[in-house]
Design a protein around this motif. Structure first.
Motif, PDB file in Angstrom:
ATOM      1  N   GLY A   1       0.813  -1.204   0.000  1.00 50.30           N
ATOM      2  CA  GLY A   1       0.000   0.000   0.000  1.00 50.30           C
ATOM      3  C   GLY A   1       0.846   1.253   0.000  1.00 50.30           C
ATOM      4  O   GLY A   1       2.069   1.198  -0.174  1.00 50.30           O
ATOM      5  N   ALA A   2       0.185   2.383   0.200  1.00 50.67           N
ATOM      6  CA  ALA A   2       0.878   3.671   0.185  1.00 50.67           C
ATOM      7  C   ALA A   2       0.179   4.641   1.127  1.00 50.67           C
ATOM      8  O   ALA A   2      -1.039   4.578   1.316  1.00 50.67           O
ATOM      9  CB  ALA A   2       0.913   4.247  -1.226  1.00 50.67           C
ATOM     10  N   ILE A   3       0.963   5.536   1.705  1.00 48.07           N
ATOM     11  CA  ILE A   3       0.470   6.638   2.529  1.00 48.07           C
ATOM     12  C   ILE A   3       0.921   7.922   1.844  1.00 48.07           C
ATOM     13  O   ILE A   3       2.117   8.158   1.673  1.00 48.07           O
ATOM     14  CB  ILE A   3       1.037   6.580   3.959  1.00 48.07           C
ATOM     15  CG1 ILE A   3       0.765   5.208   4.597  1.00 48.07           C
ATOM     16  CG2 ILE A   3       0.465   7.710   4.800  1.00 48.07           C
ATOM     17  CD1 ILE A   3      -0.696   4.889   4.795  1.00 48.07           C
ATOM     18  N   ILE A   4      -0.039   8.759   1.426  1.00 44.62           N
ATOM     19  CA  ILE A   4       0.264   9.935   0.609  1.00 44.62           C
ATOM     20  C   ILE A   4      -0.212  11.195   1.324  1.00 44.62           C
ATOM     21  O   ILE A   4      -1.394  11.315   1.671  1.00 44.62           O
ATOM     22  CB  ILE A   4      -0.421   9.840  -0.770  1.00 44.62           C
ATOM     23  CG1 ILE A   4      -0.089   8.503  -1.449  1.00 44.62           C
ATOM     24  CG2 ILE A   4      -0.014  11.016  -1.656  1.00 44.62           C
ATOM     25  CD1 ILE A   4      -0.854   8.261  -2.735  1.00 44.62           C
ATOM     26  N   ALA A   5       0.694  12.138   1.540  1.00 44.25           N
ATOM     27  CA  ALA A   5       0.333  13.409   2.174  1.00 44.25           C
ATOM     28  C   ALA A   5      -0.449  14.272   1.186  1.00 44.25           C
ATOM     29  O   ALA A   5      -0.113  14.339   0.002  1.00 44.25           O
ATOM     30  CB  ALA A   5       1.584  14.139   2.639  1.00 44.25           C
ATOM     31  N   ILE A   6      -1.492  14.937   1.680  1.00 48.09           N
ATOM     32  CA  ILE A   6      -2.340  15.793   0.853  1.00 48.09           C
ATOM     33  C   ILE A   6      -2.062  17.253   1.193  1.00 48.09           C
ATOM     34  O   ILE A   6      -2.079  17.642   2.362  1.00 48.09           O
ATOM     35  CB  ILE A   6      -3.830  15.475   1.075  1.00 48.09           C
ATOM     36  CG1 ILE A   6      -4.112  14.004   0.759  1.00 48.09           C
ATOM     37  CG2 ILE A   6      -4.705  16.385   0.210  1.00 48.09           C
ATOM     38  CD1 ILE A   6      -3.819  13.612  -0.666  1.00 48.09           C
ATOM     39  N   HIS A   7      -1.823  18.060   0.157  1.00 47.90           N
ATOM     40  CA  HIS A   7      -1.548  19.486   0.332  1.00 47.90           C
ATOM     41  C   HIS A   7      -2.475  20.292  -0.573  1.00 47.90           C
ATOM     42  O   HIS A   7      -2.398  20.181  -1.795  1.00 47.90           O
ATOM     43  CB  HIS A   7      -0.085  19.791  -0.011  1.00 47.90           C
ATOM     44  CG  HIS A   7       0.900  18.971   0.763  1.00 47.90           C
ATOM     45  ND1 HIS A   7       1.187  19.199   2.088  1.00 47.90           N
ATOM     46  CD2 HIS A   7       1.651  17.897   0.396  1.00 47.90           C
ATOM     47  CE1 HIS A   7       2.082  18.319   2.509  1.00 47.90           C
ATOM     48  NE2 HIS A   7       2.381  17.520   1.503  1.00 47.90           N
ATOM     49  N   ASP A   8      -3.376  21.051   0.025  1.00 50.48           N
ATOM     50  CA  ASP A   8      -4.328  21.858  -0.750  1.00 50.48           C
ATOM     51  C   ASP A   8      -5.053  21.010  -1.788  1.00 50.48           C
ATOM     52  O   ASP A   8      -5.192  21.393  -2.954  1.00 50.48           O
ATOM     53  CB  ASP A   8      -3.618  23.023  -1.438  1.00 50.48           C
ATOM     54  CG  ASP A   8      -2.973  23.980  -0.454  1.00 50.48           C
ATOM     55  OD1 ASP A   8      -3.565  24.191   0.624  1.00 50.48           O
ATOM     56  OD2 ASP A   8      -1.885  24.510  -0.756  1.00 50.48           O
ATOM     57  N   SER A   9      -5.493  19.833  -1.363  1.00 44.76           N
ATOM     58  CA  SER A   9      -6.236  18.875  -2.199  1.00 44.76           C
ATOM     59  C   SER A   9      -5.378  18.226  -3.278  1.00 44.76           C
ATOM     60  O   SER A   9      -5.905  17.549  -4.164  1.00 44.76           O
ATOM     61  CB  SER A   9      -7.462  19.546  -2.850  1.00 44.76           C
ATOM     62  OG  SER A   9      -8.340  20.048  -1.867  1.00 44.76           O
ATOM     63  N   HIS A  10      -4.063  18.398  -3.218  1.00 41.48           N
ATOM     64  CA  HIS A  10      -3.152  17.779  -4.183  1.00 41.48           C
ATOM     65  C   HIS A  10      -2.303  16.724  -3.482  1.00 41.48           C
ATOM     66  O   HIS A  10      -1.905  16.894  -2.328  1.00 41.48           O
ATOM     67  CB  HIS A  10      -2.233  18.827  -4.814  1.00 41.48           C
ATOM     68  CG  HIS A  10      -2.945  19.832  -5.658  1.00 41.48           C
ATOM     69  ND1 HIS A  10      -3.215  19.631  -6.992  1.00 41.48           N
ATOM     70  CD2 HIS A  10      -3.458  21.055  -5.350  1.00 41.48           C
ATOM     71  CE1 HIS A  10      -3.849  20.685  -7.479  1.00 41.48           C
ATOM     72  NE2 HIS A  10      -4.014  21.559  -6.506  1.00 41.48           N
ATOM     73  N   GLU A  11      -2.004  15.651  -4.208  1.00 38.04           N
ATOM     74  CA  GLU A  11      -1.148  14.608  -3.658  1.00 38.04           C
ATOM     75  C   GLU A  11       0.298  15.077  -3.614  1.00 38.04           C
ATOM     76  O   GLU A  11       0.781  15.735  -4.536  1.00 38.04           O
ATOM     77  CB  GLU A  11      -1.245  13.339  -4.504  1.00 38.04           C
ATOM     78  CG  GLU A  11      -2.607  12.679  -4.414  1.00 38.04           C
ATOM     79  CD  GLU A  11      -2.698  11.461  -5.293  1.00 38.04           C
ATOM     80  OE1 GLU A  11      -1.928  11.390  -6.275  1.00 38.04           O
ATOM     81  OE2 GLU A  11      -3.520  10.581  -5.012  1.00 38.04           O
ATOM     82  N   GLY A  12       0.977  14.708  -2.537  1.00 31.89           N
ATOM     83  CA  GLY A  12       2.377  15.077  -2.384  1.00 31.89           C
ATOM     84  C   GLY A  12       3.252  13.870  -2.154  1.00 31.89           C
ATOM     85  O   GLY A  12       3.074  12.818  -2.780  1.00 31.89           O
ATOM     86  N   GLU A  13       4.200  14.000  -1.231  1.00 26.19           N
ATOM     87  CA  GLU A  13       5.145  12.930  -0.933  1.00 26.19           C
ATOM     88  C   GLU A  13       4.399  11.694  -0.435  1.00 26.19           C
ATOM     89  O   GLU A  13       3.358  11.796   0.207  1.00 26.19           O
ATOM     90  CB  GLU A  13       6.167  13.392   0.104  1.00 26.19           C
ATOM     91  CG  GLU A  13       5.582  13.850   1.426  1.00 26.19           C
ATOM     92  CD  GLU A  13       4.977  15.242   1.407  1.00 26.19           C
ATOM     93  OE1 GLU A  13       4.424  15.648   2.442  1.00 26.19           O
ATOM     94  OE2 GLU A  13       5.039  15.926   0.360  1.00 26.19           O
ATOM     95  N   GLN A  14       4.952  10.522  -0.746  1.00 25.93           N
ATOM     96  CA  GLN A  14       4.270   9.299  -0.356  1.00 25.93           C
ATOM     97  C   GLN A  14       5.246   8.245   0.130  1.00 25.93           C
ATOM     98  O   GLN A  14       6.392   8.168  -0.315  1.00 25.93           O
ATOM     99  CB  GLN A  14       3.445   8.738  -1.514  1.00 25.93           C
ATOM    100  CG  GLN A  14       4.241   8.339  -2.738  1.00 25.93           C
ATOM    101  CD  GLN A  14       3.354   7.741  -3.811  1.00 25.93           C
ATOM    102  OE1 GLN A  14       2.671   6.747  -3.592  1.00 25.93           O
ATOM    103  NE2 GLN A  14       3.344   8.359  -4.985  1.00 25.93           N
TER     104      GLN A  14
END
Length: 406
Positions: free
Chosen positions: A46-59
């Motif tokens: 799986g993956a854990i993805i940080a969300i910034h202003d509704s955009h996907e970021g670092e994962q």
């Protein structure tokens, strides 16, 4: 066996993360200076993805107890960045991956870049009123940005690494090395320094569910007028299907997306739904969101003839039959409708408990399964078993394909 994935938010604000592969694909919000825990089964990915202003970021990309019983994990900025993230086995800093001050290093490199360099990467970088970069778009979409990021980051995935016969960049490839054994995993997020704290003083709380995986809008029609697919569930039970667009596309090659579904749709037994997609879509649809699984691969508008093209592949596993066919009147068809009965050594138990035929090509779960290759020779002229040629090219001039799962 189950292990725990811990997400520590060291930032002064609550932080949302997309979760793929666990937690029923629900997002979580981790409160400031607290930790959240997610249960993960050995053999799962799986993956854990940080969300910034509704955009996907670092994962953080993770496989639990994969090849040789080891965990495989890394931090990737391929799809963007807006904060700092690291990952490691709990209690073992030697396994840490990820640039702990990525955003600070990005801003420093930007400040010292010449104007020509800045001109080539201005569009994918988002600055605040003070001229500070607060978010970065995907490196996979801008080769100049990828080159720029490589000047300061060799601790995370910047490109796609070795894939599909391409050697990739050695700095990416080294991120694929295993962490010995299967243990609890700690992900640390921060706006500042994302190195893990030396103690465990942060509060662990039950995470808050905030959103489901994006669901695709469907129409109960089969008209084939819009670009997309007509998706039919020919099984005797309801099923959820996931669509993945490729990370990148080249001349006869592609960067497969294992952990970030574009859309998902639940289809009742015997039902057909029409799934509208952009004509630029290039990727696949599969049952569920984990591998091994049968892939139906397709693009909706090729650059040479502007037709939709597709095929069926068991290179990443076989969890049952599937076919793809044209809807422009030509009725060209590829795939298979009868389950393959393989040698016992060709099977593996998937993370969801399903017994499926293993990958013929290998992936981060392990190497190719020779018995799976031998057992599927009979369908080699209908589906991709180990690459090559001779598989029907299903082309549809109306940019709409029909996909049936059995």
């Amino acid at each position: 066996m189950s292990h725990t994935l811990i997400i520590h938010n060291k930032s002064p604000h609550n932080q949302e993360f997309e979760v793929h592969g666990w937690n029923n694909n629900h997002n979580i919000v981790v409160r400031s200076n607290e930790r959240a825990k997610i249960a993960t089964q050995d053999g799962s990915s799986g993956a854990i993805i940080a969300i910034h202003d509704s955009h996907e970021g670092e994962q953080a990309e993770i496989t639990k107890k994969g090849f040789a019983g080891n965990d495989f994990f890394d931090i990737s900025n391929i799809t963007g960045a807006g904060g700092n993230m690291t990952i490691m086995h709990v209690g073992d800093p030697a396994t840490m991956k990820g640039h702990p001050t990525f955003m600070q290093a990005l801003n420093k490199a930007w400040q010292h870049a010449d104007q020509r360099t800045k001109d080539g990467i201005t569009k994918p970088l988002h600055l605040d009123s003070a001229g500070k970069i607060v978010r970065m778009d995907a490196t996979k979409d801008n080769s100049h940005l990828e080159t720029f990021v490589r000047t300061f980051d060799d601790q995370s995935y910047v490109g796609v690494g070795a894939w599909n016969g391409k050697a990739g960049d050695s700095r990416d490839n080294i991120q694929s090395r295993a962490a010995v054994g299967s243990k609890d995993i700690l992900i640390t997020y921060s706006d500042g320094d994302a190195r893990p704290d030396p103690d465990n003083s942060a509060v662990i709380h039950t995470h808050t569910l905030v959103a489901k995986q994006q669901a695709v809008a469907v129409r109960n029609s089969h008209d084939g007028k819009k670009s997309g697919i007509s998706l039919t569930n020919r099984s005797t039970h309801d099923e959820t299907y996931f669509l993945y667009d490729n990370y990148w596309n080249g001349n006869g090659t592609a960067g497969a997306n294992f952990d970030h579904p574009l859309k998902s749709i639940r289809v009742s037994a015997g039902q057909t739904v029409s799934v509208d997609l952009s004509s630029s879509f290039k990727g696949r649809v599969q049952r569920g969101s984990i591998i091994p699984a049968t892939w139906v691969e397709f693009q909706l508008e090729a650059t040479n003839d502007h037709k939709a093209h597709g095929d069926v592949s068991v290179e990443q596993g076989n969890d049952g039959p599937a076919i793809i066919r044209a809807t422009d009147g030509t009725n060209t068809t590829g795939g298979f409708t009868t389950p393959v009965h393989a040698a016992e050594s060709a099977y593996q138990i998937r993370s969801d408990g399903q017994r499926v035929i293993a990958s013929t090509m290998g992936n981060r779960l392990g190497g190719p399964n020779q018995a799976a290759i031998e057992s599927q020779k009979a369908i080699r002229d209908k589906v991709y078993v180990t690459g090559g040629t001779g598989v029907p090219d299903v082309a549809s001039a109306n940019n709409h394909l029909a996909v049936d799962f059995y």
